[in-house]
Design an enzyme around this catalytic site. Structure first.
Site, PDB file in Angstrom:
ATOM      1  N   PHE A  20       1.035  -1.098  -0.010  1.00  0.00           N
ATOM      2  CA  PHE A  20      -0.030  -0.138  -0.015  1.00  0.00           C
ATOM      3  C   PHE A  20       0.771   1.206  -0.185  1.00  0.00           C
ATOM      4  O   PHE A  20       0.398   2.353   0.147  1.00  0.00           O
ATOM      5  CB  PHE A  20      -0.791  -0.126   1.230  1.00  0.00           C
ATOM      6  CG  PHE A  20      -2.108  -1.302   1.142  1.00  0.00           C
ATOM      7  CD1 PHE A  20      -2.972  -1.179   0.273  1.00  0.00           C
ATOM      8  CD2 PHE A  20      -1.604  -2.282   1.985  1.00  0.00           C
ATOM      9  CE1 PHE A  20      -3.952  -2.244   0.376  1.00  0.00           C
ATOM     10  CE2 PHE A  20      -2.383  -3.404   1.896  1.00  0.00           C
ATOM     11  CZ  PHE A  20      -3.577  -3.435   1.251  1.00  0.00           C
ATOM     12  N   VAL A  23       7.272   3.773   3.832  1.00  0.00           N
ATOM     13  CA  VAL A  23       7.633   4.601   5.127  1.00  0.00           C
ATOM     14  C   VAL A  23       9.105   5.151   5.024  1.00  0.00           C
ATOM     15  O   VAL A  23       9.951   4.324   4.689  1.00  0.00           O
ATOM     16  CB  VAL A  23       7.012   3.589   6.072  1.00  0.00           C
ATOM     17  CG1 VAL A  23       7.185   4.602   7.508  1.00  0.00           C
ATOM     18  CG2 VAL A  23       5.756   3.158   5.999  1.00  0.00           C
ATOM     19  N   ASP A 128      -5.894  -5.756   8.833  1.00  0.00           N
ATOM     20  CA  ASP A 128      -4.653  -6.214   8.234  1.00  0.00           C
ATOM     21  C   ASP A 128      -3.506  -6.499   9.756  1.00  0.00           C
ATOM     22  O   ASP A 128      -2.464  -5.796   9.935  1.00  0.00           O
ATOM     23  CB  ASP A 128      -3.957  -5.049   7.324  1.00  0.00           C
ATOM     24  CG  ASP A 128      -2.970  -5.505   6.693  1.00  0.00           C
ATOM     25  OD1 ASP A 128      -2.964  -6.872   6.441  1.00  0.00           O
ATOM     26  OD2 ASP A 128      -2.076  -4.811   6.104  1.00  0.00           O
TER      27      ASP A 128
END
Length: 201
Positions: A20, A23, A128
């Protein structure tokens, strides 16, 4: 010239990548505080708004075992989420670096279980739960992270309950989805392997 985001965050280093987004670690130029910034792959205003909405709800919890989401910004049509930096990283990374004492595992899982109770009471299903999304602060305090697909039918296959894999009509508001994933996470932390990795379905 340092790489800046939102005209105030200086890029320091990458922290990780996922389906997704990515980071990275950054420093707020005025305060010099360290933050983690998630750059999401999600495109489209409607989808981005849904993610922002969930983040805003979670941020109101002000819960000691949920990663603190500070704010968001967009840059070049990409959505960025600014959040608390947990310096030890995820339980996934810790698994690869050292042997985790079982008493710590039980303590962390107990805290995350209590946290999920509060989250579920607010009508939010994480969807998740896995070692990658449980982070540790410098003091090894466990915090639940990444609510980016909350209240959807998404998830990571190795942690998804069977009914979600085979029946798309399942209720996305069923909290047992998170309970199942937390159970798989507990098994992985105690046995050092996921029981469903490398399995076909």
């Amino acid at each position: 010239m340092p790489l800046l985001y939102d005209n105030k965050y200086q890029f320091i280093k990458d922290l990780g990548f996922g389906a997704f987004g990515s980071v990275f670690l950054a420093k707020e130029m005025h305060s010099e505080n360290l933050v983690a910034i998630k750059q999401l792959n999600t495109k489209g205003k409607k989808k981005q708004f849904a993610i922002i909405h969930e983040m805003q709800i979670v941020s109101r919890f002000n819960h000691p075992h949920i990663v603190n989401y500070k704010h968001h910004f967009t840059q070049d049509d990409q959505l960025f989420i600014v959040m608390e930096y947990c310096s030890i990283g995820s339980l996934r990374k810790l698994l690869t670096r050292e042997k985790i004492i079982d008493t710590y595992v039980w303590k962390w899982m107990s805290l995350i279980t209590d946290t999920l109770v509060k989250v579920h009471e607010k009508g939010i299903i994480h969807h998740d739960i896995k070692p990658d999304n449980i982070l540790l602060t410098e003091d090894r305090i466990a915090k639940l992270a990444d609510f980016g697909i909350a209240n959807t039918l998404g998830g990571t296959v190795a942690y998804m309950c069977p009914e979600l894999l085979f029946d798309e009509s399942q209720d996305k508001s069923d909290p047992r989805t998170d309970i199942y994933a937390l159970g798989v996470t507990l098994m992985e932390l105690l046995t050092k392997k996921n029981p469903f990795f490398c399995k076909s379905y």
